[in-house]
Design a protein around this motif. Structure first.
Motif, mmCIF file in Angstrom:
data_model
loop_
_atom_site.group_PDB
_atom_site.id
_atom_site.type_symbol
_atom_site.label_atom_id
_atom_site.label_comp_id
_atom_site.label_asym_id
_atom_site.label_seq_id
_atom_site.Cartn_x
_atom_site.Cartn_y
_atom_site.Cartn_z
ATOM 1 N N SER A 28 0.857 -1.179 0.000
ATOM 2 C CA SER A 28 0.000 0.000 0.000
ATOM 3 C C SER A 28 0.899 1.236 0.000
ATOM 4 N N ALA A 29 0.307 2.384 -0.250
ATOM 5 C CA ALA A 29 1.089 3.620 -0.248
ATOM 6 C C ALA A 29 1.717 3.857 1.126
ATOM 7 N N ALA A 30 0.964 3.513 2.180
ATOM 8 C CA ALA A 30 1.485 3.706 3.540
ATOM 9 C C ALA A 30 2.657 2.769 3.809
ATOM 10 N N GLU A 31 2.563 1.509 3.335
ATOM 11 C CA GLU A 31 3.646 0.549 3.557
ATOM 12 C C GLU A 31 4.905 0.954 2.785
ATOM 13 N N LEU A 32 4.721 1.432 1.548
ATOM 14 C CA LEU A 32 5.877 1.893 0.782
ATOM 15 C C LEU A 32 6.503 3.103 1.452
ATOM 16 N N ALA A 33 5.669 3.983 1.980
ATOM 17 C CA ALA A 33 6.175 5.176 2.672
ATOM 18 C C ALA A 33 6.999 4.772 3.890
ATOM 19 N N ARG A 34 6.541 3.738 4.595
ATOM 20 C CA ARG A 34 7.289 3.282 5.779
ATOM 21 C C ARG A 34 8.653 2.736 5.383
ATOM 22 N N LEU A 35 8.715 1.970 4.265
ATOM 23 C CA LEU A 35 9.997 1.426 3.822
ATOM 24 C C LEU A 35 10.943 2.521 3.345
ATOM 25 N N LEU A 36 10.348 3.589 2.788
ATOM 26 C CA LEU A 36 11.171 4.690 2.294
ATOM 27 C C LEU A 36 11.458 5.726 3.377
ATOM 28 N N LYS A 37 10.854 5.542 4.547
ATOM 29 C CA LYS A 37 11.014 6.462 5.671
ATOM 30 C C LYS A 37 10.544 7.868 5.291
ATOM 31 N N THR A 38 9.367 7.925 4.714
ATOM 32 C CA THR A 38 8.746 9.194 4.359
ATOM 33 C C THR A 38 7.261 9.094 4.650
ATOM 34 N N SER A 39 6.464 10.047 4.210
ATOM 35 C CA SER A 39 5.033 10.053 4.510
ATOM 36 C C SER A 39 4.233 9.446 3.361
ATOM 37 N N LYS A 40 3.015 9.013 3.691
ATOM 38 C CA LYS A 40 2.118 8.469 2.670
ATOM 39 C C LYS A 40 1.763 9.551 1.655
#
Length: 388
Positions: A28-40
């Protein structure tokens, strides 16, 4: 952004997240954001094209989806990657790469936007870029050679050379240009090289052009006295071929000069290659080898694939260097150009074929003797040998 440079493709990021599984599931966008250490919100902005990620962020996305960073940029069909593309693929900003290769941001900007190496470059800057980006040196040279700004310089130089070459067609007129010639000074400005050096290169090509014109004139005379129709047809085809070659020679010379100067070895590298162009491998003492290494001679030659190094078995006071046969052919083909570039480095007449005999190593040779030039080299044999 430089013309023709690949841009980040937001649509590809959307497709990757929707179709490529990570750890067995779609992110999900939120999960990708967590892996990239940024916001959704930032990830969604990337996917919508309202925000452009930094090269380092693109490299992180590529790592998450296990793809090459190139896949996250818009395709550049039929065009070679430029230095900016290669830098982005490596996840570096222009400032980071400039710092890594030890030049100012202004100097690196000229390399990336204009494909121009600094005037005082010792020939190692492309090597440093290749090492920093983890790419072959040939890829860096290709990116510089195929840059749009390099194409523009070729066109300008070809136009100036056309003017000089037309002078060579004048009968009973010396085909030579002086360093203070206005047209030559414009060529030197385009090449960013001293006028004296450029005049040597241009005069070399003027002589070759004059010979081409002479062959064309001789063929025109011969066709009038051909003894058979078949001979006349062959001479007519030769005249047409020579006329085409004369017409395209200025652009060919401009391309050759730009490519040669951007890829040319340093004077120490060329002097070393000359010493290696003998019919057998060459042994260097550790002292001489280390002195050359301090000038990045071996790094540059090895990056080009020119040499192979062998430590002498059972001893540690000498190193044997083998010059690759293809390097021999390449350097032999560019011999005349290097003589124009480094006129103080004489190149002897050497046989083309090599044997595997060993050259006796001079134990009394010092690094200073070797770097000073050919006066300490063995005297050439008086036995005639074929030219290159």
């Amino acid at each position: 952004m430089a013309r023709g440079t690949a841009r980040f493709d937001a649509g590809i990021l959307r497709k990757l997240r929707a179709s490529r599984k990570v750890d067995g599931r779609h992110l999900s966008a939120a999960e990708l954001a967590r892996l990239l250490k940024t916001s959704k919100a930032r990830v969604l902005a990337y996917e919508q094209g309202t925000s452009v990620p930094e090269p380092k962020r693109v490299a992180q996305m590529a790592q998450v989806f296990n793809v090459h960073p190139r896949e996250l940029y818009q395709a550049r069909t039929g065009k070679a990657d430029q230095i900016k593309d290669l830098r982005c693929y490596a996840g570096l900003t222009a400032a980071e790469l400039a710092t890594a290769i030890g030049v100012s941001r202004t100097t690196y900007r000229d390399v990336e936007r204009l494909a121009i190496l600094p005037a005082r470059d010792d020939g190692t800057l492309p090597l440093k870029i290749a090492e920093t980006l983890g790419l072959p040196l040939a890829m860096i040279h290709r990116a510089l050679d195929r840059h749009p700004a390099a194409d523009e310089r070729r066109t300008v130089i070809a136009g100036l050379l056309t003017e000089l070459f037309q002078r060579a067609e004048v009968q009973h007129h010396l085909a030579r240009v002086e360093p203070d010639d206005k047209t030559l000074l414009k060529i030197a400005d385009q090449l960013r090289r001293p006028a004296t050096m450029v005049s040597r290169l241009v005069n070399y090509d003027l002589g070759r052009y004059r010979d081409l014109v002479r062959r064309h004139a001789v063929a025109q005379v011969n066709v009038a006295y051909a003894q058979t129709p078949r001979a006349a047809q062959q001479l007519s085809r030769e005249i047409d071929d020579l006329a085409k070659e004369i017409k395209r020679r200025p652009f060919a010379v401009a391309s050759t000069q730009l490519k040669f100067l951007s890829e040319a070895m340093t004077s120490h590298q060329w002097r070393t290659v000359v010493s290696l162009m003998v019919p057998h491998p060459v042994q260097f003492s550790i002292e001489v080898f280390n002195a050359l290494q301090s000038d990045q001679v071996w790094d540059g030659l090895h990056a080009r694939g020119f040499i192979e190094l062998d430590l002498e078995p059972g001893t540690s006071d000498s190193i044997t260097v083998h010059l690759h046969p293809l390097a021999w052919e390449s350097c032999a083909a560019q011999r005349r150009l290097y003589e124009c570039l480094y006129p103080r480095i004489p190149v002897p007449r050497l046989p083309v074929r090599r044997t595997h005999e060993r050259r006796p190593h001079r134990k009394d040779a010092t690094a200073a003797d070797f770097l000073a030039g050919p006066r300490d080299q063995e005297k050439p044999s008086r036995t005639p040998s074929p030219d290159w």
